[in-house]
Design a protein around this motif. Structure first.
Motif, mmCIF file in Angstrom:
data_model
loop_
_atom_site.group_PDB
_atom_site.id
_atom_site.type_symbol
_atom_site.label_atom_id
_atom_site.label_comp_id
_atom_site.label_asym_id
_atom_site.label_seq_id
_atom_site.Cartn_x
_atom_site.Cartn_y
_atom_site.Cartn_z
ATOM 1 N N ILE A 236 0.621 -1.533 0.128
ATOM 2 C CA ILE A 236 0.248 0.039 -0.050
ATOM 3 C C ILE A 236 1.127 1.244 0.249
ATOM 4 C CG2 ILE A 236 -1.886 1.707 1.087
ATOM 5 C CD1 ILE A 236 -2.909 -0.856 1.646
ATOM 6 N N LEU A 237 0.569 2.087 -1.332
ATOM 7 C CA LEU A 237 1.148 3.412 -0.874
ATOM 8 C C LEU A 237 0.445 5.093 -0.218
ATOM 9 C CD1 LEU A 237 3.488 5.320 -1.985
ATOM 10 C CD2 LEU A 237 2.644 5.429 -4.218
ATOM 11 N N LYS A 238 1.142 4.354 0.895
ATOM 12 C CA LYS A 238 -0.119 5.562 2.054
ATOM 13 C C LYS A 238 -0.686 6.368 0.828
ATOM 14 C CE LYS A 238 -0.628 6.019 6.295
ATOM 15 N NZ LYS A 238 -0.044 7.128 7.324
ATOM 16 N N GLY A 239 -1.464 7.059 1.111
ATOM 17 C CA GLY A 239 -2.067 7.892 0.963
ATOM 18 C C GLY A 239 -2.131 8.982 1.557
ATOM 19 N N CYS A 240 -2.852 9.200 2.805
ATOM 20 C CA CYS A 240 -3.587 9.812 3.286
ATOM 21 C C CYS A 240 -2.687 10.836 4.011
ATOM 22 C CB CYS A 240 -4.662 9.443 4.109
ATOM 23 S SG CYS A 240 -5.651 9.089 2.887
ATOM 24 N N SER A 241 -1.570 11.633 3.557
ATOM 25 C CA SER A 241 -0.710 12.980 4.220
ATOM 26 C C SER A 241 -1.028 13.412 5.664
ATOM 27 C CB SER A 241 0.411 12.901 3.342
ATOM 28 O OG SER A 241 0.994 11.753 2.588
ATOM 29 N N LYS A 242 -0.196 13.280 6.085
ATOM 30 C CA LYS A 242 -0.498 14.768 7.499
ATOM 31 C C LYS A 242 0.504 16.015 6.799
ATOM 32 C CE LYS A 242 -1.930 12.240 11.004
ATOM 33 N NZ LYS A 242 -1.857 10.538 11.549
ATOM 34 N N LYS A 243 1.428 15.575 6.333
ATOM 35 C CA LYS A 243 2.475 16.442 5.651
ATOM 36 C C LYS A 243 2.650 16.095 4.613
ATOM 37 C CE LYS A 243 5.454 14.808 9.283
ATOM 38 N NZ LYS A 243 6.312 14.157 9.453
ATOM 39 N N GLU A 244 3.124 17.711 3.741
ATOM 40 C CA GLU A 244 2.035 17.672 2.065
ATOM 41 C C GLU A 244 3.645 17.581 1.017
ATOM 42 O OE1 GLU A 244 1.466 22.428 0.991
ATOM 43 O OE2 GLU A 244 0.702 22.331 2.927
ATOM 44 N N VAL A 245 3.432 16.457 0.940
ATOM 45 C CA VAL A 245 3.913 15.300 0.161
ATOM 46 C C VAL A 245 3.383 15.636 -1.346
ATOM 47 C CG1 VAL A 245 4.795 13.159 -0.761
ATOM 48 C CG2 VAL A 245 4.457 13.178 1.531
ATOM 49 N N PRO A 246 4.723 15.623 -2.120
ATOM 50 C CA PRO A 246 3.999 16.317 -3.665
ATOM 51 C C PRO A 246 3.919 15.180 -4.554
ATOM 52 C CG PRO A 246 6.623 17.063 -3.027
ATOM 53 C CD PRO A 246 6.224 16.566 -2.180
ATOM 54 N N GLN A 247 2.468 15.850 -5.268
ATOM 55 C CA GLN A 247 1.637 14.164 -5.762
ATOM 56 C C GLN A 247 3.015 14.042 -6.300
ATOM 57 O OE1 GLN A 247 -1.538 12.952 -5.543
ATOM 58 N NE2 GLN A 247 -0.967 14.467 -4.366
ATOM 59 N N SER A 248 3.640 14.773 -7.298
ATOM 60 C CA SER A 248 4.890 14.053 -8.599
ATOM 61 C C SER A 248 6.043 12.956 -7.648
ATOM 62 C CB SER A 248 6.001 14.785 -9.451
ATOM 63 O OG SER A 248 6.167 15.762 -7.361
ATOM 64 N N VAL A 249 5.662 12.811 -6.922
ATOM 65 C CA VAL A 249 6.340 12.091 -5.233
ATOM 66 C C VAL A 249 6.019 10.964 -6.043
ATOM 67 C CG1 VAL A 249 7.732 11.747 -3.588
ATOM 68 C CG2 VAL A 249 7.439 13.700 -4.226
ATOM 69 N N TYR A 250 4.614 10.674 -5.418
ATOM 70 C CA TYR A 250 3.471 9.273 -5.750
ATOM 71 C C TYR A 250 3.778 8.512 -7.517
ATOM 72 C CZ TYR A 250 1.512 11.054 -1.236
ATOM 73 O OH TYR A 250 1.164 10.744 0.278
ATOM 74 N N THR A 251 3.696 9.911 -7.887
ATOM 75 C CA THR A 251 4.457 8.732 -9.514
ATOM 76 C C THR A 251 5.730 8.300 -9.292
ATOM 77 O OG1 THR A 251 2.625 11.090 -10.275
ATOM 78 C CG2 THR A 251 4.499 9.706 -11.649
ATOM 79 N N LEU A 252 6.691 8.848 -8.792
ATOM 80 C CA LEU A 252 7.602 8.528 -8.572
ATOM 81 C C LEU A 252 8.141 7.095 -8.137
ATOM 82 C CD1 LEU A 252 11.535 9.111 -9.524
ATOM 83 C CD2 LEU A 252 11.018 10.251 -7.302
ATOM 84 N N ALA A 253 7.240 7.099 -6.846
ATOM 85 C CA ALA A 253 7.305 6.462 -5.943
ATOM 86 C C ALA A 253 6.569 4.716 -6.086
ATOM 87 C CB ALA A 253 7.146 6.663 -4.585
ATOM 88 N N GLU B 261 -5.280 3.914 2.580
ATOM 89 C CA GLU B 261 -5.265 2.890 4.254
ATOM 90 C C GLU B 261 -5.524 1.391 3.086
ATOM 91 O OE1 GLU B 261 -4.503 4.738 6.198
ATOM 92 O OE2 GLU B 261 -4.039 6.552 5.310
ATOM 93 N N ALA B 262 -5.461 0.465 3.932
ATOM 94 C CA ALA B 262 -5.568 -0.422 4.078
ATOM 95 C C ALA B 262 -7.177 -1.120 4.213
ATOM 96 C CB ALA B 262 -4.874 -1.743 5.039
ATOM 97 N N CYS B 263 -7.623 0.764 5.324
ATOM 98 C CA CYS B 263 -9.354 -0.120 5.023
ATOM 99 C C CYS B 263 -9.660 0.748 3.755
ATOM 100 C CB CYS B 263 -9.613 0.938 5.978
ATOM 101 S SG CYS B 263 -9.566 2.973 5.962
ATOM 102 N N SER B 264 -9.136 1.644 2.896
ATOM 103 C CA SER B 264 -9.489 2.651 1.576
ATOM 104 C C SER B 264 -8.955 2.135 0.103
ATOM 105 C CB SER B 264 -10.465 3.360 2.091
ATOM 106 O OG SER B 264 -9.506 4.368 2.467
ATOM 107 N N ALA B 265 -8.122 1.433 0.209
ATOM 108 C CA ALA B 265 -6.913 1.251 -0.656
ATOM 109 C C ALA B 265 -7.841 1.450 -2.362
ATOM 110 C CB ALA B 265 -6.243 0.361 -0.463
ATOM 111 N N VAL B 266 -7.719 2.725 -2.772
ATOM 112 C CA VAL B 266 -7.657 1.737 -4.425
ATOM 113 C C VAL B 266 -6.480 0.937 -5.358
ATOM 114 C CG1 VAL B 266 -7.786 3.663 -6.147
ATOM 115 C CG2 VAL B 266 -8.643 4.262 -4.618
ATOM 116 N N PRO B 267 -7.091 0.053 -5.873
ATOM 117 C CA PRO B 267 -5.878 -1.064 -6.992
ATOM 118 C C PRO B 267 -5.407 0.282 -7.911
ATOM 119 C CG PRO B 267 -7.633 -1.546 -7.098
ATOM 120 C CD PRO B 267 -7.899 -1.185 -6.136
ATOM 121 N N LEU B 268 -3.408 -0.471 -7.626
ATOM 122 C CA LEU B 268 -3.546 0.289 -9.074
ATOM 123 C C LEU B 268 -2.144 -0.173 -9.998
ATOM 124 C CD1 LEU B 268 -1.457 3.297 -6.538
ATOM 125 C CD2 LEU B 268 -3.875 3.855 -8.313
ATOM 126 N N TYR B 269 -1.527 -1.306 -9.308
ATOM 127 C CA TYR B 269 -0.960 -1.853 -9.922
ATOM 128 C C TYR B 269 -0.784 -3.540 -9.564
ATOM 129 C CZ TYR B 269 3.347 -4.634 -11.173
ATOM 130 O OH TYR B 269 4.766 -5.142 -11.630
#
Length: 168
Positions: free
Chosen positions: A124-141, A156-164
């Motif tokens: 799971i690529l955690k997506g609900c950030s409290k800090k401002e992680v730039p969107q481009s970083v998710y693409t890189l990750a 999050e594990a309770c509501s994850a969106v499949p990507l790959y």
């Protein structure tokens, strides 16, 4: 009464949280308008003297983005000259905003990260950030994780969106 079982905790699911790598105070922005007359006019002699007299140690071991917050028209060498003063003491210097420097930080960190713990596992690529992680970083990750992970979801594990999902 039947015992409640946390199936997520018992699964092989791994979480990749970009907040774990957030730079915090290691990333700063340097606004050069402070050395311009009325924030707009570069007078070369005075500008060079101000740079010479400035205490650069506040940028020790940081990632620094050099920017100008005003619409000043500056000679091409302006940012390069400031980089000359910064380079000996900083980890990295770029011409750009704080957000761009955060992106550079993540590029460098993600390039050095060991992804082998995610080998053949659902991630799971955690997506609900409290800090401002730039969107481009998710693409890189996700690009860094794909060669290792069996599958990648976002959120999050309770509501994850499949990507790959790796094809067999």
């Amino acid at each position: 009464m039947e015992e409640i079982v946390n199936k997520i905790a018992e699964s092989s699911l791994e979480v990749f949280d970009l907040e774990d790598y957030f730079p915090g105070e290691h990333v700063v922005e340097l606004d050069i308008s402070q050395w311009l007359l009325e924030g707009f006019i570069l007078k070369e002699k005075e500008f060079r003297q101000q740079l010479k007299d400035f205490d650069w140690s506040i940028y020790q071991d940081k990632y620094v983005g050099i920017t100008c917050s005003t619409d000043a028209i500056l000679p091409a060498w302006t940012f390069a000259l400031i980089a000359v003063y910064l380079k000996p003491i900083v980890l990295k210097v770029i011409h750009g905003t704080k957000e761009q420097v955060v992106e550079e930080w993540y590029k460098d960190i993600l390039a050095k990260t060991d992804y082998s713990p995610f080998q053949d596992k659902p991630v799971i690529l955690k997506g609900c950030s409290k800090k401002e992680v730039p969107q481009s970083v998710y693409t890189l990750a996700i690009q860094k994780l794909m060669p290792f992970a069996r599958s990648i979801m976002f959120g999050e594990a309770c509501s994850a969106v499949p990507l790959y999902k790796r094809t067999r």
